[in-house]
Scaffold this active site. Structure first.
Site, PDB file in Angstrom:
ATOM      1  N   LEU A  72       1.095   2.306   4.630  1.00 49.72           N
ATOM      2  CA  LEU A  72       1.336   3.465   3.888  1.00 49.72           C
ATOM      3  C   LEU A  72       2.581   3.716   3.706  1.00 49.72           C
ATOM      4  CD1 LEU A  72      -1.592   5.811   5.086  1.00 49.72           C
ATOM      5  CD2 LEU A  72      -1.635   4.538   3.038  1.00 49.72           C
ATOM      6  N   CYS A 130      -7.638   3.752   4.996  1.00 54.05           N
ATOM      7  CA  CYS A 130      -6.872   2.725   5.173  1.00 54.05           C
ATOM      8  C   CYS A 130      -7.051   2.152   6.591  1.00 54.05           C
ATOM      9  CB  CYS A 130      -5.382   3.358   5.121  1.00 54.05           C
ATOM     10  SG  CYS A 130      -4.060   2.114   5.116  1.00 54.05           S
ATOM     11  N   LYS A 164     -12.211   7.284  -1.996  1.00 57.62           N
ATOM     12  CA  LYS A 164     -12.118   5.791  -1.673  1.00 57.62           C
ATOM     13  C   LYS A 164     -12.450   5.784  -0.385  1.00 57.62           C
ATOM     14  CE  LYS A 164      -9.469   1.643  -1.974  1.00 57.62           C
ATOM     15  NZ  LYS A 164      -8.288   1.128  -2.528  1.00 57.62           N
ATOM     16  N   GLY A 241     -12.823  -4.710  -4.651  1.00 54.30           N
ATOM     17  CA  GLY A 241     -12.906  -5.687  -3.097  1.00 54.30           C
ATOM     18  C   GLY A 241     -12.912  -7.043  -3.671  1.00 54.30           C
ATOM     19  N   GLY A 263      -6.988  -6.114  -7.091  1.00 57.46           N
ATOM     20  CA  GLY A 263      -5.728  -6.240  -6.263  1.00 57.46           C
ATOM     21  C   GLY A 263      -5.306  -7.211  -6.100  1.00 57.46           C
TER      22      GLY A 263
HETATM   23  C1  LIG Z   1      -0.655  -4.782  -0.310  1.00 55.26           C
HETATM   24  C2  LIG Z   1      -1.698  -4.064  -0.431  1.00 55.26           C
HETATM   25  C3  LIG Z   1      -1.699  -2.529  -0.284  1.00 55.26           C
HETATM   26  C4  LIG Z   1      -2.746  -1.658  -0.427  1.00 55.26           C
HETATM   27  N1  LIG Z   1      -2.190  -0.496  -0.379  1.00 55.26           N
HETATM   28  C5  LIG Z   1      -3.397   0.545  -0.659  1.00 55.26           C
HETATM   29  C6  LIG Z   1      -2.988   2.028  -0.509  1.00 55.26           C
HETATM   30  O1  LIG Z   1      -1.679   2.443  -0.419  1.00 55.26           O
HETATM   31  N2  LIG Z   1      -4.153   2.740  -0.875  1.00 55.26           N
HETATM   32  C7  LIG Z   1      -5.388   2.321  -0.883  1.00 55.26           C
HETATM   33  O2  LIG Z   1      -6.487   3.166  -1.152  1.00 55.26           O
HETATM   34  N3  LIG Z   1      -5.554   0.952  -0.961  1.00 55.26           N
HETATM   35  C8  LIG Z   1      -4.661  -0.017  -0.750  1.00 55.26           C
HETATM   36  N4  LIG Z   1      -4.899  -1.174  -0.810  1.00 55.26           N
HETATM   37  C9  LIG Z   1      -6.346  -1.700  -1.005  1.00 55.26           C
HETATM   38  C10 LIG Z   1      -6.495  -1.954  -2.299  1.00 55.26           C
HETATM   39  O3  LIG Z   1      -6.581  -0.841  -3.366  1.00 55.26           O
HETATM   40  C11 LIG Z   1      -8.210  -2.447  -2.561  1.00 55.26           C
HETATM   41  O4  LIG Z   1      -9.038  -1.581  -2.091  1.00 55.26           O
HETATM   42  C12 LIG Z   1      -8.377  -3.847  -1.536  1.00 55.26           C
HETATM   43  O5  LIG Z   1      -7.251  -4.654  -1.748  1.00 55.26           O
HETATM   44  C13 LIG Z   1      -9.424  -4.696  -2.246  1.00 55.26           C
HETATM   45  O6  LIG Z   1      -9.366  -4.972  -3.439  1.00 55.26           O
HETATM   46  P1  LIG Z   1      -8.958  -6.496  -3.623  1.00 55.26           P
HETATM   47  O7  LIG Z   1      -9.668  -7.451  -3.127  1.00 55.26           O
HETATM   48  O8  LIG Z   1      -9.129  -6.742  -5.033  1.00 55.26           O
HETATM   49  O9  LIG Z   1      -7.239  -6.655  -3.419  1.00 55.26           O
HETATM   50  C14 LIG Z   1      -3.768  -2.246  -0.696  1.00 55.26           C
HETATM   51  C15 LIG Z   1      -4.214  -3.532  -0.646  1.00 55.26           C
HETATM   52  C16 LIG Z   1      -3.304  -4.563  -0.669  1.00 55.26           C
HETATM   53  C17 LIG Z   1      -3.353  -5.873  -0.888  1.00 55.26           C
END
Ligand SMILES: Cc1cc2nc3c(=O)[nH]c(=O)nc-3n(C[C@H](O)[C@H](O)[C@H](O)COP(=O)(O)O)c2cc1C
Ligand SMILES: Cc1cc2nc3c(=O)[nH]c(=O)nc-3n(C[C@H](O)[C@H](O)[C@H](O)COP(=O)(O)OP(=O)(O)OC[C@H]3O[C@@H](n4cnc5c(N)ncnc54)[C@H](O)[C@@H]3O)c2cc1C
Ligand code: FES
Lengths: 301, 275
Positions: A72, A130, A164, A241, A263
């Site tokens: 965070l 998180c 979330k 995801g 993401g």
């Molecule tokens: C580098 C990184 C930082 C992230 N930081 C946050 C965050 O600050 N808050 C949050 O709710 N999710 C955070 N996530 C989670 C993403 O928003 C998302 O829920 C998760 O990566 C799954 O999606 P994806 O597979 O498309 O990446 C982060 C993910 C990554 C990879």
């Protein structure tokens, strides 16, 4: 073809948004992501005070995705908002959703109040999930805490509140509690607690040892969660995801997501991924005879 | 494979707080993907991971040299490694210096390479590449004071007289900054292109001078790097990611950056004014 979707008071030109924590540590990058084709952009989760996060390494690449333990890291909500003011006109023209995190109910409330006061965001997304920061994870594991934080934030803001959630055994109770206390949409899912070890260094790669797994590895799980939540609840769902292709987007919509976030795929494909996914989605709809996105949502049930 | 293990072959103290470590590694492909100005993430398990741009690499004998200034825990630990011990690197990342006939066209005109302090380190592979090209090359190396001067023998071996050393306090070489020396050269000679790396204030001033004179240039900039994969946003300067679009930016990019010469960001992303 009608790709517009609305989630509470938020109307979007199409369903593909940028997920929280991906590039969103600076307002300049939010604008860039929107201009590259995202329909809405979520900020990095913001806390009351600045946080450095965990020491490096904060990320590990695995064959099926990424494991991150950023911890965070963020400049603190006040600094972030002040920086936003410098490009206020541009930011208010686009859909910015502020992701907020906290270590107490009171902190969520204070951050939400500040965001509301500055008038730049169109919605709030409460990061209750998180997986590598113990204190915030607890919020989404306990339906009672979820109730408290969601209720308190909804009372403190005029903005729609999205919640979330992460992958927990009691996810349905948590979601029920969030909706009952004022959530207008549910974003699912956050990353899943995981680890990677470097066999030559003989040590976990991440300085925090554990991190959150994202990317293709978690897609079937996230999809299942959206499918289940759609059966059980009426609020709009935002699927996230492992979405990496337009086929994945279609799957999530068919499972019941009103919108989706991407993401990890941004790391492989860059910001042009938004236009690519959108093009694939439109081609599919055209070929299959869908004229409105609404007809697609939840069709697999 | 994600990290490549490198074992320390030799180490030397170049100047006060400046060290060079030469490593051997069993990964030709990694070395082949290096380019002047690209960087690697150096992982010292249990301590830290941070970016460095190699000051030399050699595919035929599988070596990589890192030259760095001791600033904190990570670089101090790297400087105190003993020969035979291992570190781990991933990468290489980013866009390096671009060298091509097209860029350097100008026949009798001079190409300048300007390094400030530790910023000289990543310029060595660039200088070697430029020497392969058919260009007239001059290197300017600026330091605060004589006790911080390093790599001068190496530069002399490569270039003979075609270089200028300066110190801010005049304790060695020409008295003045890198920007002063370049400005002087620009008044005397026709310069077709400038490459630079050093403290951001030096780069910013140099950039202004070069814009003014219409000399195209590339500069390697520093920002806090976390993921190096272009996904976390820690290294962003305006809309550009240092780890993907940088660390080397050209004049056109630099001109559009509001944060260049003004702010850097800490680990949290808080903007801090540049000194
Ligand atoms: C580098 C990184 C930082 C992230 N930081 C946050 C965050 O600050 N808050 C949050 O709710 N999710 C955070 N996530 C989670 C993403 O928003 C998302 O829920 C998760 O990566 C799954 O999606 P994806 O597979 O498309 O990446 C982060 C993910 C990554 C990879
Ligand atoms: C692309 C790039 C190439 C670089 N190449 C070289 C090089 O060849 N030689 C050299 O001496 N230095 C280089 N640096 C700077 C080098 O990364 C820092 O000196 C080093 O990270 C300091 O780490 P530390 O643990 O010793 O210091 P710390 O005590 O951790 O921090 C001291 C200062 O170093 C900087 N820093 C720390 N961690 C990072 C990080 N992860 N990313 C960026 N900056 C950081 C910050 O400004 C910080 O305030 C480069 C930086 C970048 C971005
Ligand atoms: S360090 Fe460049 S985006 Fe993460």
């Amino acid at each position: 073809m009608d790709l517009r979707v609305s989630i509470a008071s938020l109307s979007l030109r199409h369903p593909i948004m940028l997920a929280s924590g991906i590039l969103g540590t600076t307002p300049s990058m939010l604008i860039k992501a929107y201009n590259s084709g995202a329909s809405a952009v979520i900020t990095k989760s913001l806390t009351m005070s600045p946080r450095d996060g965990y020491p490096n390494p904060v990320i590990a690449r695995v064959p099926c995705g990424l494991i991150n333990a950023i911890g965070l890291a963020n400049p603190g909500v006040k600094n972030y908002l002040d920086e936003c003011l410098e490009v206020k006109d541009e930011l208010t023209r686009i859909s910015v959703i502020f992701s907020i995190a906290g270590f107490s109910v009171n902190e969520y409330v204070k951050v939400a109040e500040l965001v509301t006061e500055y008038g730049i965001g169109k919605a709030l997304e409460l990061n209750l999930s998180c997986p590598h920061v113990e204190e915030t994870r607890l919020f989404s594991e306990d339906p009672k805490l979820t109730a408290q934080v969601v209720r308190a934030v909804c009372d403190a803001t005029s903005l729609p509140v999205f919640v979330k959630v992460g992958l927990t055994a009691n996810i349905s109770e948590v979601v029920e509690s969030a909706i009952k206390h004022g959530a207008s949409a549910i974003t699912a899912i956050n990353t899943i607690k995981a680890m990677a070890i470097d066999i030559r260094a003989k040590k976990p790669i991440l300085a925090a040892k554990y991190g959150g797994l994202s990317g293709p590895a978690i897609k079937p799980i996230a999809l299942r969660v959206i499918y289940d939540l759609y059966e059980e609840f009426k609020v709009p769902l935002i699927g996230v995801g492992g979405i990496s292709s337009w086929e994945d987007v279609v799957e999530f919509l068919m499972a019941g997501a009103t919108a989706i976030q991407v993401g990890t795929i941004v790391y492989k494909r860059g910001l042009r991924v938004f236009k690519d996914l959108l093009k694939g989605l439109m081609n599919f709809m055209h070929n299959e005879g869908f004229s409105s996105l609404k007809d697609l949502i939840g069709i697999a049930h | 494979m994600y990290y490549v293990r490198c074992s320390l072959k030799s180490k030397r103290e170049e100047a006060k707080d400046i060290f060079s470590c030469t490593f051997s590694l069993n990964d030709i492909k990694f070395l082949q993907r290096l380019m002047p100005g690209r960087f690697v993430m150096v992982w010292l398990p249990g301590i830290d991971e941070f970016p460095l741009s190699p000051s030399d690499y050699n595919v035929s004998n599988s070596t990589l040299r890192l030259t760095f200034k001791v600033r904190g825990l990570g670089t101090r630990s790297l400087s105190s490694l003993s020969v035979g011990s291992s570190i781990f690197i991933r990468g290489p990342y980013g866009n390096g210096f671009r060298v091509s006939k097209h860029i350097l066209q100008g026949g009798s005109k001079l190409v300048l390479v300007a390094g400030g302090g530790i910023g000289l380190a990543p310029l060595i592979p660039l200088i070697k590449d430029l020497l392969q090209q058919d260009v007239k090359l001059h290197v300017v190396c600026g330091f605060r004071s004589s006790n911080e001067v390093f790599f001068i023998n190496e530069i002399t071996n490569l270039l003979g007289d075609s270089h200028t050393v300066s110190t801010d306090d005049g304790s060695l070489g020409v008295k003045g900054t890198v920007v002063d020396v370049v400005q002087n050269l620009l008044n005397k000679r026709k310069v077709s292109y400038v490459y630079a790396c050093g403290p951001e204030m030096m780069l910013y001033k140099l950039h202004r001078v070069l814009l003014d004179k219409g000399v195209p240039h590339q500069m390697s900039v520093e920002r806090y790097v976390k993921c190096a994969l272009g996904i976390c946003g820690a290294c962003v300067i305006d809309g550009l990611r240092l780890c993907k679009e940088g660390p080397v930016f050209n004049d056109v990019h630099l001109k559009g950056l509001k944060e260049f010469g003004r702010y850097k960001r800490s680990a949290s992303g808080v903007r801090e004014p540049l000194l």
